[in-house]
Design an enzyme around this catalytic site. Structure first.
Site, mmCIF file in Angstrom:
data_model
loop_
_atom_site.group_PDB
_atom_site.id
_atom_site.type_symbol
_atom_site.label_atom_id
_atom_site.label_comp_id
_atom_site.label_asym_id
_atom_site.label_seq_id
_atom_site.Cartn_x
_atom_site.Cartn_y
_atom_site.Cartn_z
ATOM 1 N N ALA A 85 25.062 18.297 35.845
ATOM 2 C CA ALA A 85 24.763 17.644 34.578
ATOM 3 C C ALA A 85 25.743 18.090 33.509
ATOM 4 O O ALA A 85 26.390 19.127 33.632
ATOM 5 C CB ALA A 85 23.335 17.974 34.143
ATOM 6 N N SER A 86 25.868 17.285 32.490
ATOM 7 C CA SER A 86 26.701 17.579 31.334
ATOM 8 C C SER A 86 28.097 18.012 31.784
ATOM 9 O O SER A 86 28.820 17.226 32.387
ATOM 10 C CB SER A 86 26.011 18.617 30.444
ATOM 11 O OG SER A 86 26.643 18.688 29.187
ATOM 12 N N GLY A 87 28.504 19.253 31.516
ATOM 13 C CA GLY A 87 29.832 19.714 31.917
ATOM 14 C C GLY A 87 30.027 19.694 33.420
ATOM 15 O O GLY A 87 31.136 19.521 33.914
ATOM 16 N N TYR A 90 31.029 16.317 33.887
ATOM 17 C CA TYR A 90 32.351 16.178 33.258
ATOM 18 C C TYR A 90 33.446 16.552 34.256
ATOM 19 O O TYR A 90 34.386 15.786 34.468
ATOM 20 C CB TYR A 90 32.399 17.087 32.040
ATOM 21 C CG TYR A 90 33.504 16.854 31.036
ATOM 22 C CD1 TYR A 90 34.844 16.869 31.392
ATOM 23 C CD2 TYR A 90 33.206 16.667 29.697
ATOM 24 C CE1 TYR A 90 35.856 16.685 30.463
ATOM 25 C CE2 TYR A 90 34.208 16.474 28.759
ATOM 26 C CZ TYR A 90 35.528 16.488 29.143
ATOM 27 O OH TYR A 90 36.516 16.305 28.218
#
Length: 186
Positions: A85-87, A90
């Site tokens: 998730a998130s980073g 990314y």
């Protein structure tokens, strides 16, 4: 004989100095490994096993840039663990391929920031303080004062810029238009 290398990227994404133990993901740890594998001609592909709730947008961007460089030499495949998730997403978004189980918690394209203040608490406790600074934003990170409307606007613009960069990385990495990505994040 040819090899496929597997790198485990587990934990929070942060600068090495901010990671509490040897665990976690940092550019200082991951990028040298990616460099070595990029130069190793016996390694024909790299699998990055990502299991991360995210963390620093800056460190995620530095790792993503390294993955971009490696992809010019050999394929990079992301295998998502329980959480990307998130980073974590990314750094995954730019891979040549992403492999994920339907139960993986992934996505969470967003940027969060906070600046704590302790002024009210210290006032109640009778603690006094004095802040000395020169320049318009010299006291922006002063823990004892609330941010001004202008400072809040400046920080919000920075957050918005980082959020746009995140969506652009996802759009480019997954060969989607920014408009298509926007439909998924709103």
């Amino acid at each position: 004989a040819y090899k496929i290398a597997v790198i485990y990227a587990q934990g929070n994404i942060a600068p090495s100095s901010n990671l509490p133990t040897a665990s976690g993901i940092s550019a200082e740890k991951i990028n040298p490994i990616l460099d070595d594998l990029m130069r190793d001609n016996s390694v024909k592909a790299i699998v990055l096993r990502v299991n991360s709730p995210g963390g620093s947008a800056l460190i995620s961007e530095i790792i993503t840039a390294k993955i971009d460089a490696v992809r010019q030499h050999k394929p990079v495949v992301v295998s998502m663990g329980n959480l990307a998730a998130s980073g974590g997403y990314y750094i995954s978004s730019n891979a040549d391929y992403i492999v994920a189980d339907p139960f993986v918690i992934t996505g969470s394209i967003g940027v969060v920031s906070m600046i704590p203040t302790v002024g009210e608490l210290t006032d109640k406790l009778g603690v006094t303080h004095e802040t000395i600074g020169k320049g318009k934003y010299a006291t922006s990170f002063d823990l004892y004062s609330k941010l001004s409307a202008e400072e809040i606007k400046t920080f919000q613009a920075s957050i918005d810029k980082t959020y746009l960069e995140f969506k652009e990385r996802v759009a480019r990495g997954r060969s989607l238009s920014l408009d298509t990505v926007e439909k998924f994040v709103d």
